[in-house]
Enzyme design. Structure first.
Site, PDB file in Angstrom:
ATOM      1  N   ASP A 145      37.508 -48.383  -9.012  1.00 37.78           N
ATOM      2  CA  ASP A 145      37.305 -48.164 -10.448  1.00 37.78           C
ATOM      3  C   ASP A 145      36.416 -46.940 -10.679  1.00 37.78           C
ATOM      4  OD1 ASP A 145      37.709 -48.649 -13.137  1.00 37.78           O
ATOM      5  OD2 ASP A 145      36.115 -50.153 -13.307  1.00 37.78           O
ATOM      6  N   LYS A 189      22.067 -57.187 -13.123  1.00 36.96           N
ATOM      7  CA  LYS A 189      23.454 -57.385 -13.555  1.00 36.96           C
ATOM      8  C   LYS A 189      23.774 -58.869 -13.519  1.00 36.96           C
ATOM      9  CE  LYS A 189      28.217 -56.014 -12.477  1.00 36.96           C
ATOM     10  NZ  LYS A 189      29.081 -55.159 -11.638  1.00 36.96           N
ATOM     11  N   GLY A 195      30.007 -55.057 -20.614  1.00 38.27           N
ATOM     12  CA  GLY A 195      31.429 -54.738 -20.560  1.00 38.27           C
ATOM     13  C   GLY A 195      32.171 -55.848 -19.868  1.00 38.27           C
ATOM     14  N   GLY A 224      30.390 -57.705 -16.985  1.00 41.68           N
ATOM     15  CA  GLY A 224      29.233 -58.553 -17.212  1.00 41.68           C
ATOM     16  C   GLY A 224      28.220 -57.821 -18.065  1.00 41.68           C
TER      17      GLY A 224
END
Length: 294
Positions: free
Chosen positions: A160, A56, A36, A39
């Protein structure tokens, strides 16, 4: 092709704050499991003990905010600093744990994170099952709020909170908050930047480009709770967000509606605190009923 290409790059020298050996000598790189704006995330395994991990990968041009560490010459993504802060104080069962991090020359950064077993992000969890029963949404919300109290107590703001950033253990129904890439140090003064998800952002950000930490978090939790009990987010446009008038399906209980209206209140100062959510009758009373029935 991407995995092969990445493996080639990982043979370059890599380093991490507490690591002397390069990444490829400590971890096996697996297939892509998600991607996304933040990353790409790959599965992986630690060679020393076989532990399953998530890797990640964040390229330099996707890093929103940089921070300097005392013992590092170059700045690092703020996500590393925020997760490291939470890990150093002992961590929390509801926060994904940062196990390691590496900087790969010319490539960006690799964050090695715990990978909970039987995990599925809440977006997929809801997509497969549809709107969740209130007792399950209550269970999830309670865990998330408890986790956010810990996160805020240690000076971190996620910014978020959404279904894609909540991972559910489908066996135990325990949840963890992931992806602190949009996070920031917690402060009492207003914020004027936001890298979170638009449909989870509050009216004050849409209208003024400014918001405070807890009202933002509470609004996002309201959107998330609505998403859980209704199967989709309440607002699809800026106009809808600013109107702050969600449409409730008839089947929702009065208690759930009451909490949703409070969290999704247009005026930031009228929204509840995290602690007030936990003491709301829908959360507190429901939790007591579940204990009695267990």
């Amino acid at each position: 092709m991407e995995t092969r290409d990445t493996e080639l790059h990982l043979k370059e020298e890599a380093r991490g704050r507490y690591v002397k050996e390069p990444f490829h000598r400590q971890y096996v790189w697996g297939p892509l499991i998600g991607s996304g704006g933040f990353g790409s995330v790959f599965s992986g395994q630690r060679l020393s003990d076989g532990q399953q991990v998530a890797i990640k990968e964040v390229s330099n041009d996707r890093v929103g905010t940089w921070t300097r560490l005392p013992d590092e010459a170059d700045p690092v993504p703020s996500e590393i600093v925020l997760l490291q802060r939470l890990t150093e104080v002992g961590g929390h069962r509801g926060v994904v744990r940062l196990l390691d991090w590496f900087q790969v020359k010319g490539r960006g950064f690799l964050l090695v994170l715990e990978r909970p077993p039987h995990s599925q992000d809440m977006f997929d969890f809801i997509t497969e099952r549809g709107a969740l029963p209130e007792h399950l949404a209550r269970r999830f919300l309670g865990q998330i709020v408890d986790t956010l109290l810990f996160v805020h107590a240690h000076g971190v703001l996620h910014r978020d909170i959404k279904d894609e950033n909540i991972v559910v253990d489908t066996k135990t129904l325990d949840v963890k908050i992931i992806d602190f890439g949009s996070g920031a140090p917690l402060k009492e003064t207003p914020y004027s930047d936001f890298d979170g998800t638009r449909v989870y952002s509050p009216p004050e950000w849409i209208l003024t480009g400014s918001y405070r930490a807890e009202p933002l978090t509470i609004w996002s939790l309201g959107v998330l709770l609505f998403d859980m009990v209704c199967g989709d987010v309440p607002f699809g446009s800026d106009v809808d967000i600013v109107r702050a008038m969600p449409d409730f399906p008839p089947r929702l209980s009065n208690g759930c509606r009451s909490l949703l209206r409070w969290c999704l209140c247009y005026e930031p100062h009228l929204r509840p605190s995290l602690q007030q959510i936990l003491s709301h009758p829908w959360v507190e009373g429901g939790a007591e009923e579940e204990e009695e029935g267990s």
